[in-house]
Design an enzyme around this catalytic site. Structure first.
Site, PDB file in Angstrom:
ATOM      1  N   ASN A 181      43.225  42.055  49.649  1.00 31.54           N
ATOM      2  CA  ASN A 181      42.348  43.028  48.990  1.00 31.54           C
ATOM      3  C   ASN A 181      41.698  44.001  49.977  1.00 31.54           C
ATOM      4  O   ASN A 181      41.207  45.067  49.584  1.00 31.54           O
ATOM      5  CB  ASN A 181      41.253  42.330  48.155  1.00 31.54           C
ATOM      6  CG  ASN A 181      41.767  41.614  46.923  1.00 31.54           C
ATOM      7  OD1 ASN A 181      41.178  40.635  46.463  1.00 31.54           O
ATOM      8  ND2 ASN A 181      42.868  42.093  46.352  1.00 31.54           N
ATOM      9  N   ASP A 234      40.576  37.629  37.616  1.00 34.85           N
ATOM     10  CA  ASP A 234      41.428  38.820  37.696  1.00 34.85           C
ATOM     11  C   ASP A 234      41.297  39.669  36.436  1.00 34.85           C
ATOM     12  O   ASP A 234      41.029  39.150  35.354  1.00 34.85           O
ATOM     13  CB  ASP A 234      42.891  38.378  37.904  1.00 34.85           C
ATOM     14  CG  ASP A 234      43.757  39.513  38.448  1.00 34.85           C
ATOM     15  OD1 ASP A 234      43.203  40.529  38.903  1.00 34.85           O
ATOM     16  OD2 ASP A 234      44.993  39.372  38.404  1.00 34.85           O
TER      17      ASP A 234
HETATM   18  C1  IPE Z   1      43.908  37.926  43.225  1.00 33.72           C
HETATM   19  O1  IPE Z   1      43.891  39.065  42.441  1.00 33.72           O
HETATM   20  C2  IPE Z   1      42.774  37.963  44.205  1.00 33.72           C
HETATM   21  C3  IPE Z   1      41.451  37.750  43.625  1.00 33.72           C
HETATM   22  C4  IPE Z   1      41.182  37.476  42.383  1.00 33.72           C
HETATM   23  C5  IPE Z   1      40.366  37.841  44.569  1.00 33.72           C
HETATM   24  P1  IPE Z   1      44.748  40.361  42.826  1.00 33.72           P
HETATM   25  O2  IPE Z   1      44.513  41.325  41.730  1.00 33.72           O
HETATM   26  O3  IPE Z   1      44.431  40.791  44.190  1.00 33.72           O
HETATM   27  O4  IPE Z   1      46.249  39.778  42.795  1.00 33.72           O
HETATM   28  P2  IPE Z   1      47.636  40.503  42.536  1.00 33.72           P
HETATM   29  O5  IPE Z   1      47.685  41.712  43.423  1.00 33.72           O
HETATM   30  O6  IPE Z   1      47.690  40.876  41.094  1.00 33.72           O
HETATM   31  O7  IPE Z   1      48.655  39.463  42.857  1.00 33.72           O
HETATM   32  C1  IPE Z   2      39.880  40.958  40.214  1.00 32.57           C
HETATM   33  O1  IPE Z   2      40.086  42.097  39.462  1.00 32.57           O
HETATM   34  C2  IPE Z   2      38.851  41.159  41.309  1.00 32.57           C
HETATM   35  C3  IPE Z   2      39.388  41.308  42.661  1.00 32.57           C
HETATM   36  C4  IPE Z   2      40.611  41.096  43.031  1.00 32.57           C
HETATM   37  C5  IPE Z   2      38.466  41.749  43.692  1.00 32.57           C
HETATM   38  P1  IPE Z   2      41.058  43.250  39.924  1.00 32.57           P
HETATM   39  O2  IPE Z   2      40.249  44.223  40.702  1.00 32.57           O
HETATM   40  O3  IPE Z   2      42.243  42.703  40.606  1.00 32.57           O
HETATM   41  O4  IPE Z   2      41.458  43.884  38.530  1.00 32.57           O
HETATM   42  P2  IPE Z   2      42.899  44.347  38.058  1.00 32.57           P
HETATM   43  O5  IPE Z   2      43.830  43.189  38.288  1.00 32.57           O
HETATM   44  O6  IPE Z   2      43.261  45.532  38.885  1.00 32.57           O
HETATM   45  O7  IPE Z   2      42.746  44.669  36.615  1.00 32.57           O
HETATM   46 MG    MG Z   3      44.038  42.057  39.980  1.00 26.90          MG
END
Ligand code: IPE
Ligand code: IPE
Ligand code: MG
Length: 226
Positions: free
Chosen positions: A64, A16
């Site tokens: 997502n 993340d």
């Molecule tokens: C969790 O990250 C999902 C993945 C790493 C694929 P998100 O960024 O989607 O989670 P939330 O929205 O912060 O809970």
């Molecule tokens: C994790 O990074 C990757 C996926 C969930 C696909 P994010 O895209 O959630 O990055 P942040 O949390 O918005 O910084």
């Molecule tokens: Mg994220």
């Protein structure tokens, strides 16, 4: 760099912070996802070196799909490209590659490439690398319950997409968030958690080693008395 003193069998990652990493550099979110692939590579390389048997990555959740269309398409594209780029390294390192999740939602092209990758790496016996794609823990429990009922089975673990894979010993989540975000629900029953503020694109070998050291210091009791 030293090796960790205790090596878990299965390490799982909630990767993340890619978007925040990119934003901090005034760039598009997808740029963070690209750099995140480098972290996956670094983690894999270290895992092979340290003899870790299973490494899994939460790459894309069912939720997502609700992100802007260009980001979703960019991520699907990146998945396709990364698989093609890594195939030789998987084969030469004895890595078995698997993708788990609600794959019916993926494009036929991507599904085909995944199947091809899984087939040609299926005899890899040094390590199994798992990508959770279009996955959510609630979806997994739901589909497992339906299948179990259909087949008259008894153990839900046999019907989850992770059947046959040992539960994670260690879960590492980057970016400072302290939640599971609908990742593995059943399988994390006795998993150790390490949360780090580091954003995923900055998570590399040294930080990984720190997390494994933290894991080695934990006392896992599984509800028993020692
Ligand atoms: C969790 O990250 C999902 C993945 C790493 C694929 P998100 O960024 O989607 O989670 P939330 O929205 O912060 O809970
Ligand atoms: C994790 O990074 C990757 C996926 C969930 C696909 P994010 O895209 O959630 O990055 P942040 O949390 O918005 O910084
Ligand atoms: Mg994220």
């Amino acid at each position: 760099m030293d090796a960790p003193e205790i090596v878990p069998v299965h390490v799982s990652f909630i990767m993340d912070g890619n978007g925040r990493w990119a934003r901090a550099r005034g760039k598009d979110r997808i740029y963070g996802h690209f750099e995140g692939v480098e972290s996956v590579r670094a983690v894999l390389e270290a895992s092979v070196e340290w003899g870790i048997k299973y490494v899994s990555f939460f790459a894309f959740s069912e939720e997502n799909w609700g992100r802007p269309q260009d980001e979703v398409m960019g991520l699907m594209d990146l998945m396709m490209r990364s698989m093609k780029n890594e195939v030789n390294s998987f084969l030469s390192n004895g890595i078995r590659f698997r993708v788990l999740g609600n794959l019916a939602r993926l494009s036929p092209e991507l599904r085909e490439e995944i199947k091809h990758m899984e087939d040609i790496t299926s005899s890899g016996d040094k390590m199994t690398m798992i990508i959770f794609m279009s996955y959510s823990g609630q979806w997994d429990l739901r589909q497992a319950a339906l299948k179990m009922e259909e087949e008259g089975g008894k153990d839900i673990g046999d019907y989850l997409v992770t059947a046959g894979i040992p539960d994670p010993d260690l879960l590492i989540r980057t970016s400072g968030e302290k939640r599971i975000s609908n990742f593995l629900l059943w399988q994390l029953a006795y998993t150790e958690f390490v949360f780090t503020d580091t954003l995923w694109p900055d998570f590399r070998k040294e930080e990984y080693l720190n997390a494994l050291r933290e894991y080695a210091s934990r006392d896992r009791r599984f509800g028993k008395v020692k």
